[in-house]
Scaffold this motif. Structure first.
Motif, PDB file in Angstrom:
ATOM      1  N   PRO A 286       1.099  -1.281   0.217  1.00  0.00           N
ATOM      2  CA  PRO A 286       0.014   0.481   0.260  1.00  0.00           C
ATOM      3  C   PRO A 286       0.915   1.274  -0.112  1.00  0.00           C
ATOM      4  O   PRO A 286       0.594   2.235  -0.021  1.00  0.00           O
ATOM      5  CB  PRO A 286      -0.850  -0.456   0.994  1.00  0.00           C
ATOM      6  N   GLN A 287       1.610   1.328   0.607  1.00  0.00           N
ATOM      7  CA  GLN A 287       2.609   2.453   0.999  1.00  0.00           C
ATOM      8  C   GLN A 287       3.484   2.680  -0.372  1.00  0.00           C
ATOM      9  O   GLN A 287       3.442   3.951  -0.950  1.00  0.00           O
ATOM     10  CB  GLN A 287       3.575   2.032   2.133  1.00  0.00           C
ATOM     11  N   VAL A 288       3.968   1.770  -0.663  1.00  0.00           N
ATOM     12  CA  VAL A 288       4.465   2.288  -2.479  1.00  0.00           C
ATOM     13  C   VAL A 288       3.824   2.140  -3.533  1.00  0.00           C
ATOM     14  O   VAL A 288       4.130   3.376  -4.454  1.00  0.00           O
ATOM     15  CB  VAL A 288       5.417   0.949  -2.960  1.00  0.00           C
ATOM     16  N   MET A 289       2.634   1.037  -3.806  1.00  0.00           N
ATOM     17  CA  MET A 289       1.596   1.529  -4.155  1.00  0.00           C
ATOM     18  C   MET A 289       1.073   2.696  -4.479  1.00  0.00           C
ATOM     19  O   MET A 289       1.082   3.210  -5.140  1.00  0.00           O
ATOM     20  CB  MET A 289       0.802   0.510  -4.554  1.00  0.00           C
ATOM     21  N   GLY A 290       0.478   2.987  -2.962  1.00  0.00           N
ATOM     22  CA  GLY A 290      -0.003   3.827  -3.395  1.00  0.00           C
ATOM     23  C   GLY A 290       0.815   5.389  -3.572  1.00  0.00           C
ATOM     24  O   GLY A 290       0.413   6.331  -4.279  1.00  0.00           O
ATOM     25  N   ALA A 291       1.823   5.289  -2.745  1.00  0.00           N
ATOM     26  CA  ALA A 291       2.559   6.544  -3.410  1.00  0.00           C
ATOM     27  C   ALA A 291       2.848   7.059  -4.973  1.00  0.00           C
ATOM     28  O   ALA A 291       2.959   7.601  -5.450  1.00  0.00           O
ATOM     29  CB  ALA A 291       4.222   6.493  -2.665  1.00  0.00           C
ATOM     30  N   ALA A 292       2.981   5.972  -6.058  1.00  0.00           N
ATOM     31  CA  ALA A 292       2.468   5.459  -6.968  1.00  0.00           C
ATOM     32  C   ALA A 292       1.501   6.135  -7.367  1.00  0.00           C
ATOM     33  O   ALA A 292       1.510   7.155  -8.354  1.00  0.00           O
ATOM     34  CB  ALA A 292       2.779   4.250  -7.414  1.00  0.00           C
ATOM     35  N   LEU A 293       0.569   5.404  -7.245  1.00  0.00           N
ATOM     36  CA  LEU A 293      -0.678   6.210  -7.201  1.00  0.00           C
ATOM     37  C   LEU A 293      -1.151   8.049  -7.345  1.00  0.00           C
ATOM     38  O   LEU A 293      -1.537   8.327  -8.234  1.00  0.00           O
ATOM     39  CB  LEU A 293      -1.904   5.500  -6.701  1.00  0.00           C
ATOM     40  N   ASP A 294      -0.213   8.445  -6.036  1.00  0.00           N
ATOM     41  CA  ASP A 294      -0.158  10.119  -6.090  1.00  0.00           C
ATOM     42  C   ASP A 294       0.249  10.786  -7.075  1.00  0.00           C
ATOM     43  O   ASP A 294       0.240  11.728  -7.406  1.00  0.00           O
ATOM     44  CB  ASP A 294       0.090  10.052  -4.585  1.00  0.00           C
ATOM     45  N   VAL A 295       1.909  10.244  -7.586  1.00  0.00           N
ATOM     46  CA  VAL A 295       2.824  10.766  -8.234  1.00  0.00           C
ATOM     47  C   VAL A 295       1.780  10.576  -9.780  1.00  0.00           C
ATOM     48  O   VAL A 295       2.000  11.526 -10.587  1.00  0.00           O
ATOM     49  CB  VAL A 295       4.044   9.965  -8.501  1.00  0.00           C
ATOM     50  N   LEU A 296       1.361   9.580  -9.749  1.00  0.00           N
ATOM     51  CA  LEU A 296       0.325   9.411 -11.608  1.00  0.00           C
ATOM     52  C   LEU A 296      -0.468  10.242 -11.544  1.00  0.00           C
ATOM     53  O   LEU A 296      -0.436  11.011 -12.558  1.00  0.00           O
ATOM     54  CB  LEU A 296       0.410   7.918 -11.078  1.00  0.00           C
ATOM     55  N   ARG A 297      -1.427  10.602 -10.369  1.00  0.00           N
ATOM     56  CA  ARG A 297      -2.431  11.323 -10.203  1.00  0.00           C
ATOM     57  C   ARG A 297      -1.576  12.771 -10.756  1.00  0.00           C
ATOM     58  O   ARG A 297      -2.838  13.550 -11.034  1.00  0.00           O
ATOM     59  CB  ARG A 297      -3.358  11.253  -9.592  1.00  0.00           C
ATOM     60  N   GLN A 298      -0.671  12.953  -9.398  1.00  0.00           N
ATOM     61  CA  GLN A 298      -0.098  14.383 -10.228  1.00  0.00           C
ATOM     62  C   GLN A 298      -0.172  14.738 -11.146  1.00  0.00           C
ATOM     63  O   GLN A 298      -0.168  15.697 -12.209  1.00  0.00           O
ATOM     64  CB  GLN A 298       1.234  14.719  -8.603  1.00  0.00           C
ATOM     65  N   ALA A 299       1.316  13.813 -11.703  1.00  0.00           N
ATOM     66  CA  ALA A 299       1.084  14.335 -13.426  1.00  0.00           C
ATOM     67  C   ALA A 299      -0.471  14.026 -14.477  1.00  0.00           C
ATOM     68  O   ALA A 299      -0.120  15.230 -15.139  1.00  0.00           O
ATOM     69  CB  ALA A 299       1.560  12.726 -13.815  1.00  0.00           C
ATOM     70  N   ALA A 300      -1.396  13.639 -14.169  1.00  0.00           N
ATOM     71  CA  ALA A 300      -2.237  13.404 -14.436  1.00  0.00           C
ATOM     72  C   ALA A 300      -3.496  14.900 -14.860  1.00  0.00           C
ATOM     73  O   ALA A 300      -3.866  15.527 -15.468  1.00  0.00           O
ATOM     74  CB  ALA A 300      -3.674  12.512 -14.746  1.00  0.00           C
ATOM     75  N   ALA A 301      -2.961  15.529 -13.274  1.00  0.00           N
ATOM     76  CA  ALA A 301      -3.738  17.170 -13.428  1.00  0.00           C
ATOM     77  C   ALA A 301      -2.720  18.033 -14.263  1.00  0.00           C
ATOM     78  O   ALA A 301      -3.033  18.847 -15.005  1.00  0.00           O
ATOM     79  CB  ALA A 301      -3.388  17.825 -11.499  1.00  0.00           C
ATOM     80  N   THR A 302      -0.808  17.707 -14.160  1.00  0.00           N
ATOM     81  CA  THR A 302      -0.694  18.660 -14.761  1.00  0.00           C
ATOM     82  C   THR A 302      -0.544  18.452 -16.321  1.00  0.00           C
ATOM     83  O   THR A 302      -0.737  19.631 -17.444  1.00  0.00           O
ATOM     84  CB  THR A 302       0.811  17.758 -14.826  1.00  0.00           C
ATOM     85  N   LEU A 303      -0.833  16.942 -17.171  1.00  0.00           N
ATOM     86  CA  LEU A 303      -0.474  17.087 -18.596  1.00  0.00           C
ATOM     87  C   LEU A 303      -3.023  17.716 -18.305  1.00  0.00           C
ATOM     88  O   LEU A 303      -2.767  17.942 -19.524  1.00  0.00           O
ATOM     89  CB  LEU A 303      -0.770  15.665 -18.279  1.00  0.00           C
ATOM     90  N   ALA A 304      -3.577  17.110 -17.749  1.00  0.00           N
ATOM     91  CA  ALA A 304      -5.033  18.064 -17.670  1.00  0.00           C
ATOM     92  C   ALA A 304      -5.018  19.596 -18.259  1.00  0.00           C
ATOM     93  O   ALA A 304      -5.596  19.528 -19.353  1.00  0.00           O
ATOM     94  CB  ALA A 304      -5.881  17.515 -16.681  1.00  0.00           C
TER      95      ALA A 304
END
Length: 511
Positions: A286-304
């Motif tokens: 959860p700690q590793v995959m959750g951090a990856a999820l948060d980072v991907l979502r931040q990238a998604a926000a920037t790209l949007a």
């Protein structure tokens, strides 16, 4: 077939994903007024006779050179031809389609001064399945993705090549056969087509969409590996994660716990299990995959934001008849987003490889060595783990941030660049590497669970095992392994693994 209407400035990531996956697209007719007003403003600006960058001057270091009115059309054509200097393999068609859509939506916001017929031709290429041949290398991600976008623009004026379906044809021939007229560029149009971050953004978006599939699949294979190793689901208890307050971590833990709910394998060792704690590759998912999820979502926000923005220069403001020169073409936001995606993809694969290594080690997993019933005579999963390790190491090398690099260009006029194009182009290869690692884990975890028969896992994970066994039989004696891995890779890449495990219940990146 999905049909999309692009509303400039308001396009959601799910729509960009649909375009990337092959959806038909058209521009919102409501954008026509802004397009016409912008083109008219360029004409009025020219009539004033003042020097305006990119409209009646040279480009880059040559911005101080005034261009006479009789040469303005040649100026715009020349910038396209001179800047079409890319090298390398053609950019994949789905990414070029995304580029065309991104450029269409940007120009349609009425700040670029292009003619309505230019917009109509971009829209027609998308509608007719015609994609310019764009060499993949040559952009440093500042002053726009100049070389790649120049190849796109060259196709519009009948220069270069166009893919029509699977056929590669001279652009002039392809346009003529489709009943389309090549463009004669007006003032500002060549520069408007070349300036922008659409090449970098398209690559980053494509990787984001594929990384979402990777992430969801890795949650499933991680849960299956936990079952194969008879790991504990206690580390996924919701109460642990709400105390950390990291949103992605909470969602990842909930998903993992849900995937394992109702498992008879888990129930079989609730009593008398001597192992107090699992290895980090299981316990800290959860700690590793959750951090990856948060980072991907931040990238998604920037790209949007980037996909809906205008990254041209200079920008036209029809209400005041001004052409304002700035730096919206600098792709630093895209470079940062690409680096974030790279970090997440690298870590998803790295954690999965550690789970594979744990499963093949009998001292850690309690399973037969290398997951084969007859170790020694058979090597079992020995070398698939080596393959996974090789892919993870390759991704580690590729994950070094591209955005920290810069190299001056245009005689030091463009003295700081983003390297967004390179940063974004590397991502799909990284996702493919990590996808193969997840595919190998899928096979290893299913094999490990086989040893617990007649005990079964949870309904979602048993559905995944059934999918695997429908294409890859249990490994009893060594056989040609490559076809098994290819089948597993296909199941992961297609999204089938995540979908059959109950995709709607798994966290997503693109809303």
């Amino acid at each position: 077939m999905i049909r999309l209407t692009l509303r400039p400035g308001e396009v959601g990531l799910a729509d960009w994903r649909a375009l990337y996956r092959g959806a038909e697209v058209r521009l919102d007719p409501a954008a026509r007024a802004a397009i016409a007003a912008s083109a008219a403003a360029v004409a009025r600006i020219l009539a004033k006779g003042d020097p305006v960058y990119g409209i009646n001057t040279g480009f880059g270091k040559l911005a101080s050179v005034r261009i006479e009115a009789c040469d303005l059309a040649a100026l715009q054509r020349n910038i396209v031809l001179s800047h079409a200097a890319g090298v390398g393999e053609p950019t994949p068609v789905p990414i070029v389609r995304l580029m065309l859509g991104l450029k269409l939506a940007s120009l349609a916001q009425g700040a670029s001064g292009v003619q309505p017929q230019t917009m109509a031709l971009l829209e027609a290429l998308l509608a007719k399945g015609m994609t310019p041949v764009i060499p993949a290398q040559g952009s440093v991600g500042a002053s726009g993705d100049l070389a790649p976008l120049a190849h796109m623009a060259a196709a519009l004026i009948g220069i270069g090549e166009i893919f029509v379906g699977a056929q590669r044809k001279p652009a002039a021939q392809a346009l003529a056969e489709a009943g389309l007229q090549s463009l004669v560029l007006g003032s500002k149009e060549g520069l408007a087509l070349l300036n922008g971050t659409q090449f970098s953004t398209a690559h980053a978006l494509a990787a984001l969409f594929e990384a979402e599939v990777l992430f969801r699949s890795a949650l499933v294979t991680g849960a299956l590996s936990t079952e194969a190793a008879k790991g504990s689901d206690t580390p996924f208890d919701h109460r642990i994660h709400v105390l950390r307050r990291q949103p992605g971590q909470i969602e990842a833990a909930d998903a993992l716990r849900g995937l394992m709910a109702g498992s008879a394998i888990r129930a079989s060792h609730l009593q008398g299990d001597a192992r107090v704690q699992d290895p980090y590759c299981l316990r800290c998912q959860p700690q590793v995959m959750g951090a990856a999820l948060d980072v991907l979502r931040q990238a998604a926000a920037t790209l949007a934001f980037e996909a809906n923005g205008v990254s041209d220069n200079p920008l036209i403001f029809p209400d005041t008849d001004e052409a304002l020169s700035g730096g919206n073409f600098h792709a630093e936001p895209v470079a940062f987003a690409a680096d974030m995606i790279a970090l997440a993809v690298c870590e998803i694969g790295s954690l999965a490889e550690r789970r594979i290594a744990m499963l093949v080690d009998p001292a850690l997993s309690g399973l037969p060595a290398f997951l084969t019933p007859k170790p020694g005579l058979n090597s079992g999963f020995m070398i698939p783990q080596v393959t996974a390790a090789a892919l993870v190491s390759e991704n580690k090398q590729k994950a070094y941030p591209a955005s920290v690099d810069s190299i001056p260009t245009s005689a030091n006029q463009e003295d700081h660049v983003s390297m967004a194009a390179h940063g974004a182009r590397r991502l799909l290869g990284m996702v493919e590497n990590a996808t193969a690692v997840i595919g190998i884990e899928l096979l290893a975890a299913a094999q490990g669970c086989d040893f617990h028969a007649p005990l079964t896992s949870s309904p979602p994970l048993e559905a995944v095992r059934a999918l695997v066994r429908s294409r890859v039989p249990h490994l009893t004696d060594d056989r040609h392994f490559h076809p098994d891995i290819a089948a597993a890779l296909d199941m992961v890449r297609s999204g089938a693994v995540a979908q059959i495990a109950g995709g709607a219940a798994l966290p997503g990146v693109v809303e």
